[in-house]
Design an enzyme around this catalytic site. Structure first.
Site, PDB file in Angstrom:
ATOM      1  N   SER A 198      46.980  44.239  49.219  1.00 54.42           N
ATOM      2  CA  SER A 198      47.674  44.767  50.390  1.00 54.42           C
ATOM      3  C   SER A 198      47.593  46.288  50.328  1.00 54.42           C
ATOM      4  O   SER A 198      47.522  46.861  49.233  1.00 54.42           O
ATOM      5  CB  SER A 198      49.144  44.333  50.331  1.00 54.42           C
ATOM      6  OG  SER A 198      49.935  45.140  51.186  1.00 54.42           O
TER       7      SER A 198
ATOM      8  N   TYR B  93      57.037  44.167  45.942  1.00 57.09           N
ATOM      9  CA  TYR B  93      55.764  43.692  46.501  1.00 57.09           C
ATOM     10  C   TYR B  93      54.637  44.674  46.182  1.00 57.09           C
ATOM     11  O   TYR B  93      53.547  44.268  45.746  1.00 57.09           O
ATOM     12  CB  TYR B  93      55.935  43.519  48.007  1.00 57.09           C
ATOM     13  CG  TYR B  93      54.719  43.030  48.747  1.00 57.09           C
ATOM     14  CD1 TYR B  93      54.345  41.694  48.698  1.00 57.09           C
ATOM     15  CD2 TYR B  93      53.955  43.905  49.523  1.00 57.09           C
ATOM     16  CE1 TYR B  93      53.238  41.235  49.404  1.00 57.09           C
ATOM     17  CE2 TYR B  93      52.852  43.461  50.239  1.00 57.09           C
ATOM     18  CZ  TYR B  93      52.491  42.120  50.168  1.00 57.09           C
ATOM     19  OH  TYR B  93      51.396  41.674  50.869  1.00 57.09           O
TER      20      TYR B  93
HETATM   21  P1  NDP Z   1      52.175  33.551  54.639  1.00 56.35           P
HETATM   22  O1  NDP Z   1      53.591  33.741  54.266  1.00 56.35           O
HETATM   23  O2  NDP Z   1      51.824  33.158  56.025  1.00 56.35           O
HETATM   24  O3  NDP Z   1      51.502  32.464  53.657  1.00 56.35           O
HETATM   25  C1  NDP Z   1      51.685  32.572  52.273  1.00 56.35           C
HETATM   26  C2  NDP Z   1      51.013  31.400  51.601  1.00 56.35           C
HETATM   27  O4  NDP Z   1      51.291  31.482  50.187  1.00 56.35           O
HETATM   28  C3  NDP Z   1      51.544  30.068  52.097  1.00 56.35           C
HETATM   29  O5  NDP Z   1      50.497  29.142  52.239  1.00 56.35           O
HETATM   30  C4  NDP Z   1      52.482  29.644  50.987  1.00 56.35           C
HETATM   31  O6  NDP Z   1      52.506  28.233  50.868  1.00 56.35           O
HETATM   32  C5  NDP Z   1      51.800  30.250  49.752  1.00 56.35           C
HETATM   33  N1  NDP Z   1      52.761  30.377  48.665  1.00 56.35           N
HETATM   34  C6  NDP Z   1      53.857  31.180  48.615  1.00 56.35           C
HETATM   35  N2  NDP Z   1      54.548  30.954  47.489  1.00 56.35           N
HETATM   36  C7  NDP Z   1      53.875  29.975  46.816  1.00 56.35           C
HETATM   37  C8  NDP Z   1      54.114  29.296  45.601  1.00 56.35           C
HETATM   38  N3  NDP Z   1      55.171  29.556  44.826  1.00 56.35           N
HETATM   39  N4  NDP Z   1      53.219  28.346  45.209  1.00 56.35           N
HETATM   40  C9  NDP Z   1      52.155  28.060  45.987  1.00 56.35           C
HETATM   41  N5  NDP Z   1      51.873  28.676  47.142  1.00 56.35           N
HETATM   42  C10 NDP Z   1      52.745  29.617  47.562  1.00 56.35           C
HETATM   43  O7  NDP Z   1      51.447  34.887  54.209  1.00 56.35           O
HETATM   44  P2  NDP Z   1      50.101  35.618  54.701  1.00 56.35           P
HETATM   45  O8  NDP Z   1      49.106  34.636  55.162  1.00 56.35           O
HETATM   46  O9  NDP Z   1      50.501  36.738  55.550  1.00 56.35           O
HETATM   47  O10 NDP Z   1      49.632  36.258  53.314  1.00 56.35           O
HETATM   48  C11 NDP Z   1      48.513  35.831  52.579  1.00 56.35           C
HETATM   49  C12 NDP Z   1      48.160  36.918  51.577  1.00 56.35           C
HETATM   50  O11 NDP Z   1      47.821  38.111  52.273  1.00 56.35           O
HETATM   51  C13 NDP Z   1      49.324  37.260  50.645  1.00 56.35           C
HETATM   52  O12 NDP Z   1      48.824  37.493  49.335  1.00 56.35           O
HETATM   53  C14 NDP Z   1      49.861  38.550  51.246  1.00 56.35           C
HETATM   54  O13 NDP Z   1      50.506  39.337  50.276  1.00 56.35           O
HETATM   55  C15 NDP Z   1      48.594  39.194  51.770  1.00 56.35           C
HETATM   56  N6  NDP Z   1      48.824  40.189  52.824  1.00 56.35           N
HETATM   57  C16 NDP Z   1      49.327  39.825  54.048  1.00 56.35           C
HETATM   58  C17 NDP Z   1      49.540  40.782  55.033  1.00 56.35           C
HETATM   59  C18 NDP Z   1      50.076  40.450  56.382  1.00 56.35           C
HETATM   60  O14 NDP Z   1      50.328  41.355  57.197  1.00 56.35           O
HETATM   61  N7  NDP Z   1      50.288  39.186  56.723  1.00 56.35           N
HETATM   62  C19 NDP Z   1      49.220  42.208  54.799  1.00 56.35           C
HETATM   63  C20 NDP Z   1      48.716  42.479  53.474  1.00 56.35           C
HETATM   64  C21 NDP Z   1      48.524  41.491  52.539  1.00 56.35           C
HETATM   65  P3  NDP Z   1      53.832  27.352  50.618  1.00 56.35           P
HETATM   66  O15 NDP Z   1      55.014  28.109  51.114  1.00 56.35           O
HETATM   67  O16 NDP Z   1      53.499  26.103  51.363  1.00 56.35           O
HETATM   68  O17 NDP Z   1      53.831  27.138  49.129  1.00 56.35           O
END
Ligand code: NDP
Length: 248
Positions: free
Chosen positions: A146, A159
């Site tokens: 990020s 974060y």
């Molecule tokens: P979302 O919150 O939409 O999705 C996050 C995903 O991570 C979900 O599928 C969730 O699945 C999974 N996850 C979270 N905790 C766990 C856990 N304990 N075990 C297994 N899976 C887990 O986030 P984004 O799609 O926005 O983010 C994806 C990546 O991109 C992240 O690493 C984020 O930091 C990064 N990012 C996003 C930005 C944005 O603006 N959206 C900007 C910069 C970086 P579930 O809850 O079903 O387990």
């Protein structure tokens, strides 16, 4: 380098595949021909993904797993080895935001959770599948970071620290493997219309943000067998690489 690579016969592991960027990247990897191993906790999201992948003629294996379950991550690597004997593509995408708050107001359990999922879980996953990626003729690892890793904005401390740590893990791994077929790169997706972004910026109009499907499409090139770069950051917003020179 091919922008829409042919990934027929390749095996791709995507974490955080139940929604957001990971969901769309998993779908696009499958559409490009890869068999997708989709990991997340939410079974409903994984099943929806499976339905979409099947409707597009692709195939997936669903793995409901909490990435704080370190022994589970170890077992996952063992299962992939037994079934496929290798891994071609890793997308270490799952992550949590924690809380946006002054550093002194962050609860210990929230800080620990951010570190457990974003850092320790990612390291444990890398450790579990590194030998399998080395067995591929063109292993490709994509590690989600990020802009927060570098901007370190006020109130984003847990974060931001977790993403800085993940980048250091990925870059060290890239340096260790730079003379091998394995390529390890980092992605800065930029603000994207997902649940995480809505949690971070509740007052923002999501319609102003890029869709996760478009962000995923920009990342597909990092899975290509023809990719040569390693240890770099792909900045989705700019559509360009940030070159962190690996040690000589
Ligand atoms: P979302 O919150 O939409 O999705 C996050 C995903 O991570 C979900 O599928 C969730 O699945 C999974 N996850 C979270 N905790 C766990 C856990 N304990 N075990 C297994 N899976 C887990 O986030 P984004 O799609 O926005 O983010 C994806 C990546 O991109 C992240 O690493 C984020 O930091 C990064 N990012 C996003 C930005 C944005 O603006 N959206 C900007 C910069 C970086 P579930 O809850 O079903 O387990």
């Amino acid at each position: 380098m091919t922008e829409n690579p042919d990934l027929s016969g390749r095996v791709a592991l995507v974490t955080g595949a139940s929604r957001g960027i990971g969901y769309h990247l998993a779908k696009q990897l499958a559409a490009a021909g890869a068999h997708v191993i989709a990991v997340a906790r939410t079974v409903g999201g994984l099943e929806e993904l499976d339905d979409e992948i099947k409707a597009g003629g692709g195939s997936a294996t669903l793995v409901p797993l909490d990435l704080t379950d370190m022994a589970g991550i170890d077992r996952l690597g063992g299962s992939i080895h037994e079934r496929w004997g290798k891994l071609d593509i890793l997308v270490a995408n799952a992550g949590v935001l924690g809380v946006i708050a002054p550093i002194g107001h962050v609860e210990a359990k929230v800080f620990d959770k951010v570190m457990a999922v974003n850092v320790t879980g990612t390291w444990r996953l890398i450790r579990s599948v590194d030998p399998l990626l080395r067995l591929s003729d063109a292993g490709r690892a994509i590690v989600m970071s990020s802009g927060a890793a570098h901007s370190a904005r006020a109130f984003w401390a847990p974060y931001a620290a977790s993403k800085a740590a993940v980048e250091a893990l990925a870059r060290s791994w890239a340096d260790e493997t730079k003379n091998m077929a394995l390529r390890v790169n980092i992605v800065d997706p930029g603000a994207t219309r997902t649940a995480m972004r809505a949690q971070a910026m509740p007052g923002e109009n999501p319609d102003t943000l890029p869709l996760p499907a478009d962000v995923a499409a920009s990342m597909l090139r990092l899975a290509s067998p023809s990719l040569t770069y390693t240890g770099r950051i792909w900045n989705v917003r700019k559509g360009s690489w940030t070159d962190y020179r690996l040690p000589e």
